[in-house]
Structures are given as structure tokens and as C-alpha cells.
Design a protein around this motif. Structure first.
Motif, PDB file in Angstrom:
ATOM      1  N   GLN A   1     -66.994  -8.176  65.121  1.00 52.45           N
ATOM      2  CA  GLN A   1     -66.768  -9.550  65.571  1.00 52.45           C
ATOM      3  C   GLN A   1     -65.495 -10.119  64.941  1.00 52.45           C
TER       4      GLN A   1
ATOM      5  N   LYS B   1     -62.909  -8.393  63.979  1.00 47.46           N
ATOM      6  CA  LYS B   1     -61.781  -7.718  64.617  1.00 47.46           C
ATOM      7  C   LYS B   1     -61.509  -8.306  65.996  1.00 47.46           C
ATOM      8  N   LYS B   2     -62.561  -8.639  66.732  1.00 47.19           N
ATOM      9  CA  LYS B   2     -62.395  -9.220  68.063  1.00 47.19           C
ATOM     10  C   LYS B   2     -61.662 -10.562  67.981  1.00 47.19           C
TER      11      LYS B   2
ATOM     12  N   ASN C   1     -59.743 -11.503  65.508  1.00 49.57           N
ATOM     13  CA  ASN C   1     -58.405 -11.248  64.994  1.00 49.57           C
ATOM     14  C   ASN C   1     -57.488 -10.744  66.110  1.00 49.57           C
ATOM     15  N   ASP C   2     -58.007  -9.905  67.013  1.00 52.79           N
ATOM     16  CA  ASP C   2     -57.191  -9.387  68.118  1.00 52.79           C
ATOM     17  C   ASP C   2     -56.847 -10.472  69.137  1.00 52.79           C
ATOM     18  N   ASN C   3     -57.680 -11.507  69.257  1.00 53.56           N
ATOM     19  CA  ASN C   3     -57.411 -12.603  70.191  1.00 53.56           C
ATOM     20  C   ASN C   3     -56.446 -13.632  69.620  1.00 53.56           C
ATOM     21  N   ASN C   4     -56.048 -13.486  68.354  1.00 50.67           N
ATOM     22  CA  ASN C   4     -55.144 -14.420  67.669  1.00 50.67           C
ATOM     23  C   ASN C   4     -55.649 -15.853  67.762  1.00 50.67           C
ATOM     24  N   GLU C   5     -56.934 -16.042  67.540  1.00 53.02           N
ATOM     25  CA  GLU C   5     -57.524 -17.375  67.612  1.00 53.02           C
ATOM     26  C   GLU C   5     -57.395 -18.141  66.300  1.00 53.02           C
TER      27      GLU C   5
END
Length: 75
Positions: free
Chosen positions: A55, A57-58, A60-64
Motif C-alpha cells: 500500500q 508503494k502504491k 508512493n508510485d502515484n506521487n500523492e
């Protein structure tokens, strides 16, 4: 006042720690069963950690997350 503290002791010793006492008694009867239960708890904890990391990583990958230096005033 003394009875209040004895009631807290009774709650922890006889109610909240009862599963640990039963696991301790099970270890004396059957070591393999007690170890199996411990390994099941460890696997549940490991699965929860893997889920949490995925979660993170998800997100972090979305740059939220705002990672700018001025995102916090104390930095």
C-alpha cells in the motif's frame, strides 16, 4: 481504593491474559501444537506487513505525497 486495584489485577490476570495462559499450558502438553499456533501468528503478522508495504508503494508510485522541503514548517 484497594479493591479498585485488585479489580484491575483480576481483569488482567484472569480475563485478558487467559489466552496466553492457555498457550503456556498447551506448550507443556504438546510443543508442536503451541509452536504451530505461534507460527500462524507470525505468518499473519508477516502478511499484514507485506500488505502495508504494498500500500505504501502504491501511494508512493502515484506521487500523492507532498515531498517538497517546505511541506512542514519545522523543516
Amino acid at each position: 481504593m484497594k479493591d479498585f486495584f485488585y479489580s484491575i489485577q483480576d481483569l488482567f490476570v484472569n480475563v485478558l491474559f487467559a489466552p496466553m495462559d492457555s498457550l503456556r499450558a498447551l506448550e507443556l502438553e504438546n510443543w508442536f501444537a503451541a509452536s504451530t499456533i505461534s507460527w500462524i501468528f507470525m505468518l499473519i503478522g508477516f502478511a499484514a506487513m507485506v500488505y502495508w508495504m504494498l500500500q505504501l508503494k502504491k501511494f508512493n508510485d502515484n506521487n500523492e505525497e507532498d515531498k517538497s522541503i517546505s511541506s512542514h514548517s519545522f523543516l
